[in-house]
Design a protein around this motif. Sequence first.
Motif, short mmCIF file in Angstrom:
data_model
loop_
_atom_site.label_atom_id
_atom_site.label_comp_id
_atom_site.label_asym_id
_atom_site.label_seq_id
_atom_site.Cartn_x
_atom_site.Cartn_y
_atom_site.Cartn_z
N ILE A 289 -4.75 1.78 -0.84
CA ILE A 289 -5.03 0.67 0.06
C ILE A 289 -4.14 0.75 1.30
N LEU A 290 -2.91 1.21 1.15
CA LEU A 290 -2.05 1.42 2.31
C LEU A 290 -2.67 2.44 3.26
N LEU A 396 -0.95 -5.10 7.08
CA LEU A 396 0.13 -4.24 6.59
C LEU A 396 1.42 -5.00 6.27
N LEU A 397 1.50 -6.27 6.66
CA LEU A 397 2.69 -7.06 6.37
C LEU A 397 2.77 -7.47 4.90
N PHE A 398 1.69 -7.36 4.14
CA PHE A 398 1.65 -7.86 2.77
C PHE A 398 2.02 -6.76 1.78
N PRO A 399 2.94 -7.04 0.85
CA PRO A 399 3.37 -6.00 -0.10
C PRO A 399 2.27 -5.51 -1.02
N VAL A 401 -0.73 -4.86 -0.28
CA VAL A 401 -1.47 -3.81 0.44
C VAL A 401 -0.67 -2.52 0.45
N ARG A 402 0.63 -2.63 0.64
CA ARG A 402 1.48 -1.43 0.79
C ARG A 402 1.80 -0.77 -0.55
N ARG A 403 1.83 -1.53 -1.65
CA ARG A 403 2.42 -1.02 -2.88
C ARG A 403 1.43 -0.65 -3.98
N LEU A 404 0.17 -1.07 -3.89
CA LEU A 404 -0.77 -0.77 -4.97
C LEU A 404 -0.89 0.74 -5.15
#
Length: 420
Positions: A289-290, A396-399, A401-404
């Motif tokens: 997702i990132l 992109l500010l949401f974890p 989205v970045r971490r999955l």
Amino acid sequence: MPNLRRDLGMLRERRFALLLSARTVSVLGSAFAPVALAFGVLALPGASATTLSVVLAAQALPMVGFMLIGGVIADRMPRHRVMMAGETFNAIAYFCLAGMMLTGWTPLPALVSASAVSGVASAVMYPALTGIIPDVIPADRLQTANALLGLGANISRVAGLVLSGAAVVLLGGGWALAASGVMFAGAGLLITLLRLTPSERSGDAGRSVLADLRDGWREFVSRQWLWVVVAQFSILLMAVEAAHGVLGPLVAKQHLGGAPAWAAVLTGEAVGMIVGVVFTLRLRPRRPILVATLLTLPTALPYLLLGVAAPLWTVVLGAVVMGVCFDIFGVLWSTTMQREIPAESLSRVSSYDALGSLMFGPIGLLVAGPVAIALGPRPALIGCAVIVVLASLAALLFPGVRRLRAPVEATAPSPSQVVG
């Protein structure tokens, strides 16, 4: 090469081959529609950008409004039958639009009504398409299946856009719309041959529709990556609908030579989506997702180039970049949903995905015409590009989205193929 042969070996599996063929033919039909409908409406006596906005919004609003019901239907009924119904109603809608264009009887209420039927058909069909893929394909081959479906769809887009531009110039929008109707009817016939066993069909007819919708909503909001990206796309697609549906064709008509130029831009996007398939067949990012969200940033490029009066060839190249990015995003997104969402809820969750993503699209279509008149289509296109970039950066500010992370088995290719 062994991996490629294994991927292409899926084409010998009857059910997947039928699904691929139906999807490819359906997209070929829909590829005729944007050019044919846009320039067919703009060519009507007294038509303006606002007229086109109203006709396109009449298609988009029912699609948004009926999307959740379409998800419930697709989780309850055999999904191949739901898809067949959607293709049939799309065929009827486009035959009606073609008949009006060819006979010259084109009252706005009739155009709006036919467009609305097509919107309802799409609302019914989309959740069923998303949900049927895991019914047909094993879990470990979902990304390959999504990539091959994308390849067929993208080849159809290229062929359809090239042929539709020629059809509009040589024959007129009516015959191009009639060709769309034939394609949708053919796709419906192919879907009738696809059979799923009762164990592969989800849904419980004893439950209420509201109960089904509540369950789907719980699945949807429990995953931050899911609702954040859907919120991103609700803004992003508002700008894309305005640019693709109204502003781009206006600039093409006023400054670039009309339908052939806009068909070239759309063809560039479709070519980019074909190129994107090459990456999606082998790409296995650890954080899908990132990577997918980062790839939405360059999709603003063709709108920016149109807005600053760049040469047509640069706009086409920008559309190629957009196509590559959107194709990779689409495959990563669909595969992640199919892996992360329970099969019995997948169509309902995908309907929330589609509803959220598309809900502001009609607003973009409705305001595009007046904004183009007030500011000019080129400044409006620059505004669309800015909206796309800002929405993507916000996601992109949401974890979540970045971490999955993808499952371990999804990252089996070599380290050089792992991104993110």
